[in-house]
Design a protein around this motif. Structure first.
Motif, PDB file in Angstrom:
ATOM      1  N   GLY A 150       0.824  -1.208   0.000  1.00  0.00           N
ATOM      2  CA  GLY A 150       0.000   0.000   0.000  1.00  0.00           C
ATOM      3  C   GLY A 150       0.851   1.248   0.000  1.00  0.00           C
ATOM      4  O   GLY A 150       2.075   1.194   0.181  1.00  0.00           O
ATOM      5  N   ASN A 180      -3.904   0.218  -2.954  1.00  0.00           N
ATOM      6  CA  ASN A 180      -4.422  -0.127  -1.629  1.00  0.00           C
ATOM      7  C   ASN A 180      -5.596  -1.095  -1.663  1.00  0.00           C
ATOM      8  O   ASN A 180      -5.772  -1.877  -0.718  1.00  0.00           O
ATOM      9  CB  ASN A 180      -4.833   1.143  -0.890  1.00  0.00           C
ATOM     10  CG  ASN A 180      -3.651   2.026  -0.554  1.00  0.00           C
ATOM     11  OD1 ASN A 180      -2.500   1.608  -0.674  1.00  0.00           O
ATOM     12  ND2 ASN A 180      -3.910   3.252  -0.147  1.00  0.00           N
ATOM     13  N   TYR A 221      -6.745   9.018   0.406  1.00  0.00           N
ATOM     14  CA  TYR A 221      -6.221   7.837   1.089  1.00  0.00           C
ATOM     15  C   TYR A 221      -7.305   7.062   1.848  1.00  0.00           C
ATOM     16  O   TYR A 221      -7.414   5.833   1.718  1.00  0.00           O
ATOM     17  CB  TYR A 221      -5.122   8.283   2.050  1.00  0.00           C
ATOM     18  CG  TYR A 221      -4.507   7.190   2.884  1.00  0.00           C
ATOM     19  CD1 TYR A 221      -3.844   6.118   2.295  1.00  0.00           C
ATOM     20  CD2 TYR A 221      -4.567   7.238   4.281  1.00  0.00           C
ATOM     21  CE1 TYR A 221      -3.256   5.123   3.063  1.00  0.00           C
ATOM     22  CE2 TYR A 221      -3.975   6.246   5.057  1.00  0.00           C
ATOM     23  CZ  TYR A 221      -3.331   5.199   4.443  1.00  0.00           C
ATOM     24  OH  TYR A 221      -2.758   4.212   5.202  1.00  0.00           O
ATOM     25  N   LYS A 225      -8.736   2.811   1.978  1.00  0.00           N
ATOM     26  CA  LYS A 225      -8.605   1.964   3.155  1.00  0.00           C
ATOM     27  C   LYS A 225      -9.973   1.558   3.714  1.00  0.00           C
ATOM     28  O   LYS A 225     -10.133   0.460   4.251  1.00  0.00           O
ATOM     29  CB  LYS A 225      -7.777   2.679   4.231  1.00  0.00           C
ATOM     30  CG  LYS A 225      -6.302   2.829   3.865  1.00  0.00           C
ATOM     31  CD  LYS A 225      -5.633   1.468   3.689  1.00  0.00           C
ATOM     32  CE  LYS A 225      -4.134   1.580   3.525  1.00  0.00           C
ATOM     33  NZ  LYS A 225      -3.467   0.267   3.393  1.00  0.00           N
TER      34      LYS A 225
END
Length: 367
Positions: A150, A180, A221, A225
């Motif tokens: 990642g 990711n 980001y 996730k």
């Protein structure tokens, strides 16, 4: 019967009747307490039936993507210390070979092997499937897959290049959803069939605390996730009957090369918010993550803040122990109250930075 005796009898009867009403709340409280105790005892009696049997790492084959540095390398070391055979997967072959040497120092027997495979786990599924097959031919079926590949990019929403949000590949452009998310989908897809056939396995997704709470600077980001959580919950429901358990790890800021790279573009607001929880060491994080994966725990958190976040965001996520479920029920209200103070503090940080920035711009214009 005299009038005095009748009056006394009436008063006694009235007190007797009303005393029961006064005692009723205490009686109900005792009944509820007895019910809770009996319920908890029953849950503890049946908990061994629903808790997974721990995975033995001694002799197991563990594949770690993103295993050339940071948390991935530390997880490989931790598993190797417990007697596992390791396959390290990453893009940079030179870093892989260096990581291999570092992991091999922790061997506990002469039979252990560390295999290195250089591949981009997010680019082409057929390549990933091929290298996983290669690893299984050399070291046997995969017992535990650690999806740790990642990257992190921080910046204000309007400052992050739009291409960074996409999952398509272009030259010299690192895509968060591609690395990711798909970087975890492809290796998992490559091992799942064999795990089902063997009726055993562990699959770990290394997310982030930014995968539990969206913070300033993580508009690119955090979604990548958060996506791992949805994948993990759906997958766990599919594969649990096959005795395969999923673990989602939510580490805080950890002292890794990735964090150092992220800090180069991290906005002031993000830095100030991140400082409230400090920075962990990769070895410390790895020990906790491996322990939870071996036990088959769905959530893996680090430190008090991580524990609170996992309890607050548990939602409909699966539990693998009665104790975990009871803790979530009992602590939810308290943790939500604490979280409101945290959110207020974060909002205050963002507001102060905005005011300072505007005042600085105004001063520059006056000059």
């Amino acid at each position: 019967m005299s009038s005095e005796e009748g009056l006394s009898s009436t008063i006694t009867d009235w007190l007797f009747i009303n005393s029961w009403w006064l005692l009723l709340p205490f009686i109900m409280l005792l009944v509820v307490a007895a019910f809770i105790v009996a319920f908890v005892l029953l849950l503890y009696m049946i908990s061994p039936l629903i808790s997974p049997k721990p995975l033995k790492l001694n002799g197991a084959h563990v594949v770690v993507t993103g295993g050339s540095s940071g948390i991935g390398k530390s997880i490989a070391v931790e598993c190797y210390k417990q007697g596992a055979f390791i396959t390290l997967v990453a893009r940079d072959e030179a870093k892989l070979l260096q990581a291999k040497k570092e992991v091999e120092k922790f061997a506990i027997n002469d039979k252990q092997v560390v295999l290195c495979i250089s591949v981009d786990v997010s680019s082409d599924y057929s390549q990933v499937e091929s290298v996983i097959k290669q690893a299984q031919e050399k070291l046997g079926p995969v017992d535990m897959l650690v999806n740790c590949a990642g990257l992190a990019i921080s910046g204000k929403f309007e400052d992050v290049e739009v291409d960074r949000f996409k999952s398509e590949r272009r030259l010299n452009s690192q895509k968060l959803m591609e690395v990711n998310y798909l970087g975890s989908v492809y290796p998992t897809r490559a091992v799942i069939t064999t795990m089902k056939e063997r009726r055993m396995g562990r699959i770990m997704f290394v997310s982030s605390q930014a995968g539990q709470i969206g913070l300033f600077g993580y508009t690119a980001y955090s979604p990548s996730k958060f996506a791992l959580r949805g994948l993990a919950e759906s997958l766990q429901m599919e594969i649990k009957p096959y005795n395969i358990y999923v673990t989602v790890a939510y580490p805080p800021d950890t002292e890794t090369p990735g964090l150092a790279e992220e800090n180069k573009t991290k906005p002031l607001e993000t830095k100030l918010i991140s400082e409230t929880s400090g920075v962990c060491q990769p070895d410390q994080v790895a020990k906790i993550i491996v322990r939870d994966a071996v036990q088959g725990n769905f959530n893996s958190s680090v430190g008090p803040d991580g524990y609170m976040l996992s309890a607050l965001t548990c939602g409909m996520s699966p539990v693998t122990s009665i104790t975990e479920g009871l803790q979530q029920i009992v602590t939810m209200g308290l943790f939500r109250t604490i979280a409101l103070f945290y959110l207020g503090s974060f909002d205050s940080i963002v507001r102060r930075c905005m005011i300072q920035r505007e005042q600085s711009k105004a001063a520059d214009k006056r000059e």
